[in-house]
Design an enzyme around this catalytic site. Structure first.
Site, mmCIF file in Angstrom:
data_model
loop_
_atom_site.group_PDB
_atom_site.id
_atom_site.type_symbol
_atom_site.label_atom_id
_atom_site.label_comp_id
_atom_site.label_asym_id
_atom_site.label_seq_id
_atom_site.Cartn_x
_atom_site.Cartn_y
_atom_site.Cartn_z
ATOM 1 C CB SER A 1 10.722 3.065 4.499
ATOM 2 O OG SER A 1 11.871 3.601 3.869
ATOM 3 C CG HIS B 1 1.662 -8.772 0.550
ATOM 4 N ND1 HIS B 1 0.746 -9.744 0.878
ATOM 5 C CD2 HIS B 1 1.609 -7.855 1.557
ATOM 6 C CE1 HIS B 1 0.153 -9.429 2.027
ATOM 7 N NE2 HIS B 1 0.661 -8.279 2.446
ATOM 8 C CG ASP C 1 -2.135 -0.751 1.178
ATOM 9 O OD1 ASP C 1 -2.268 -1.556 0.238
ATOM 10 O OD2 ASP C 1 -2.999 -0.586 2.056
#
Length: 283
Positions: A248, A143, A90
């Site tokens: 980050s 992921h 995200d």
């Protein structure tokens, strides 16, 4: 003027010490401390707790435990098409495109070299890149963007400048200066790399196969070879690779000439979610 002062102060800060202190505080299991920090973060960063699998903040054992919270099941659907490369996180797709003359775009008018990013003159066949910035309010697990087998992991020590619009436009070679962890995978399109870039106040980078690696756990470049017969670490698209303890940047590098992004290359700062279609593998 304010931007320049912000950058100057970061050069003066003891990056490693600051991040270690933040890590210690964020790992505290003192209920008063961790609950206060969680409430403060939710308010400050407008965190959407409704998406979290666990919405009761008292159930999180620490602030870091809250920051690497899981999402509700099926909240981020993923394409079953093997020719679709998915977003690993995200965040905001800040830059993406073709690696030209061994250079990647950091910000408008500012480039940095692939060689400096991976700290190697052996840049293999990397041809495309995508940079995703994770803000403190975002889901912080990373992921797998495509099915693949882990072949190598490289930790590169470095600075811990904050990563945001100001630093990306002002600090030369920002992503090649900051501490980072590079994970290499063998896939149907050849070698890809998923790069975790550290930043100021990031209290740690962890992977599911190794555990906590950063910040600044090693003074020199470290390499782990997973290509031998005794290792067989495979991931399906969408599997969790690891996480940041705060926020980050993730950079993806892909090989070959058959990857086409689903966005126009003159676009940037696109809001994106984990498992969302990022690119297509063309014939």
């Amino acid at each position: 003027m304010r931007d320049n002062l912000f950058i100057y102060l970061q050069y003066l800060l003891p990056h490693a010490l600051t991040s270690r202190l933040v890590s210690k505080l964020a790992d505290s299991e003192n209920k008063i401390i961790k609950n206060h920090l969680i409430k403060l973060a939710i308010k400050k960063f407008n965190i959407n707790l409704v998406e979290a699998k666990e919405t009761d903040i008292s159930k999180y054992k620490s602030f870091n435990d809250f920051f690497i919270r899981e999402l509700k099941d099926d909240l981020r659907p993923i394409s079953n098409d093997k020719n679709v490369i998915s977003s690993p996180a995200d965040g905001v797709l800040s830059q993406f495109g073709t690696i030209t003359d061994n250079s990647l775009i950091q910000a408008k008018g500012k480039l940095f070299s692939l060689e400096s990013l991976i700290a190697s003159s052996s840049t293999t066949n990397f041809t495309k890149f995508a940079t995703i910035y994770l803000s403190p309010k975002d889901y912080h697990r990373v992921h797998m963007p495509i099915d693949g087998k882990l072949t190598k992991m490289v930790y590169i020590p470095g600075k811990l400048f904050s990563v945001n619009k100001i630093t990306t436009s002002k600090v030369d070679n920002l992503f090649a200066k900051n501490e980072r962890l590079i994970c290499y995978f063998d896939t149907i399109i050849g070698e890809i790399a998923v790069i975790f870039v550290g930043a100021l106040l990031v209290a740690g980078i962890e992977t599911v196969w190794h555990g906590k690696i950063a910040p600044n756990y090693y003074k020199d470049i470290q390499t782990w070879d997973y290509n031998s017969a005794k290792f067989n670490i495979k991931f399906n698209k969408g599997d969790i690779l690891g996480w940041f303890n705060f926020g980050s940047t993730v950079i993806i590098l892909t090989s070959g000439n058959n990857v086409s992004f689903k966005f126009e290359e003159n676009q940037n700062n696109i809001k994106i979610q984990v498992n969302q279609d990022l690119a297509l593998i063309t014939e």
